[in-house]
Write a protein that holds these residues in place. Structure first.
Motif, PDB file in Angstrom:
ATOM      1  N   TRP A  19       0.826  -1.207   0.000  1.00  0.00           N
ATOM      2  CA  TRP A  19       0.000   0.000   0.000  1.00  0.00           C
ATOM      3  C   TRP A  19       0.862   1.260   0.000  1.00  0.00           C
ATOM      4  CZ3 TRP A  19      -4.473  -0.539  -1.887  1.00  0.00           C
ATOM      5  CH2 TRP A  19      -5.180  -1.726  -1.712  1.00  0.00           C
ATOM      6  N   LEU A  20       1.992   1.240   0.693  1.00  0.00           N
ATOM      7  CA  LEU A  20       2.890   2.390   0.649  1.00  0.00           C
ATOM      8  C   LEU A  20       3.514   2.542  -0.744  1.00  0.00           C
ATOM      9  CD1 LEU A  20       4.641   2.131   4.116  1.00  0.00           C
ATOM     10  CD2 LEU A  20       2.995   3.850   3.375  1.00  0.00           C
ATOM     11  N   SER A  21       3.816   1.426  -1.393  1.00  0.00           N
ATOM     12  CA  SER A  21       4.337   1.488  -2.761  1.00  0.00           C
ATOM     13  C   SER A  21       3.292   2.051  -3.717  1.00  0.00           C
ATOM     14  CB  SER A  21       4.767   0.103  -3.243  1.00  0.00           C
ATOM     15  OG  SER A  21       5.889  -0.336  -2.549  1.00  0.00           O
ATOM     16  N   LEU A  22       2.063   1.642  -3.527  1.00  0.00           N
ATOM     17  CA  LEU A  22       0.984   2.168  -4.369  1.00  0.00           C
ATOM     18  C   LEU A  22       0.857   3.676  -4.177  1.00  0.00           C
ATOM     19  CD1 LEU A  22      -1.285   1.472  -6.353  1.00  0.00           C
ATOM     20  CD2 LEU A  22      -2.793   1.195  -4.384  1.00  0.00           C
ATOM     21  N   TRP A  23       0.932   4.129  -2.940  1.00  0.00           N
ATOM     22  CA  TRP A  23       0.871   5.563  -2.649  1.00  0.00           C
ATOM     23  C   TRP A  23       2.039   6.288  -3.325  1.00  0.00           C
ATOM     24  CZ3 TRP A  23      -2.501   8.954  -1.174  1.00  0.00           C
ATOM     25  CH2 TRP A  23      -2.106  10.167  -0.633  1.00  0.00           C
ATOM     26  N   GLY A  24       3.237   5.737  -3.214  1.00  0.00           N
ATOM     27  CA  GLY A  24       4.402   6.329  -3.860  1.00  0.00           C
ATOM     28  C   GLY A  24       4.299   6.316  -5.373  1.00  0.00           C
ATOM     29  N   LEU A  25       3.731   5.251  -5.909  1.00  0.00           N
ATOM     30  CA  LEU A  25       3.547   5.148  -7.359  1.00  0.00           C
ATOM     31  C   LEU A  25       2.612   6.250  -7.871  1.00  0.00           C
ATOM     32  CD1 LEU A  25       4.568   2.997  -9.419  1.00  0.00           C
ATOM     33  CD2 LEU A  25       2.289   2.006  -9.277  1.00  0.00           C
ATOM     34  N   ILE A  26       1.542   6.480  -7.136  1.00  0.00           N
ATOM     35  CA  ILE A  26       0.587   7.530  -7.525  1.00  0.00           C
ATOM     36  C   ILE A  26       1.266   8.901  -7.486  1.00  0.00           C
ATOM     37  CG2 ILE A  26      -1.509   8.736  -6.789  1.00  0.00           C
ATOM     38  CD1 ILE A  26      -2.540   5.926  -5.872  1.00  0.00           C
TER      39      ILE A  26
END
Length: 89
Positions: A19-26
């Motif tokens: 979920w943190l990676s997804l946030w960073g990706l966005i």
């Protein structure tokens, strides 16, 4: 539960990393887009590189999640002892 060998048998909170990676990706995609639109190619390239790094990390996390309990054990699975390279049976 501490066993004294945590660096060797540490478990990564993979779902949180996902979920943190997804946030960073966005945010990296947003930064790349915005900086490209306002004419800052250096910052857009930096955000693009960050986007690729986050994407690779996210792919590794998803791979480990799909590998099952060795990488993401539940609360009912006790810590396992590390392999010290001894003889195989």
């Amino acid at each position: 539960m501490r066993t004294g060998n945590e660096p060797t048998t540490a478990r990564s909170p993979l779902r949180m990393r996902f979920w943190l990676s997804l946030w960073g990706l966005i945010w990296a995609a947003f930064g790349t887009t915005i900086f490209a639109l306002i004419g800052r190619p250096g910052w857009a390239a930096a955000c693009g590189v960050l986007f690729l790094v986050v994407l690779c990390d996210m792919a590794m996390v998803v791979r480990h999640l799909r590998q099952g309990p060795h990488w993401q054990p539940g609360r009912d699975i006790p810590p396992y002892e590390p392999d010290h390279g001894g003889p195989r049976r």
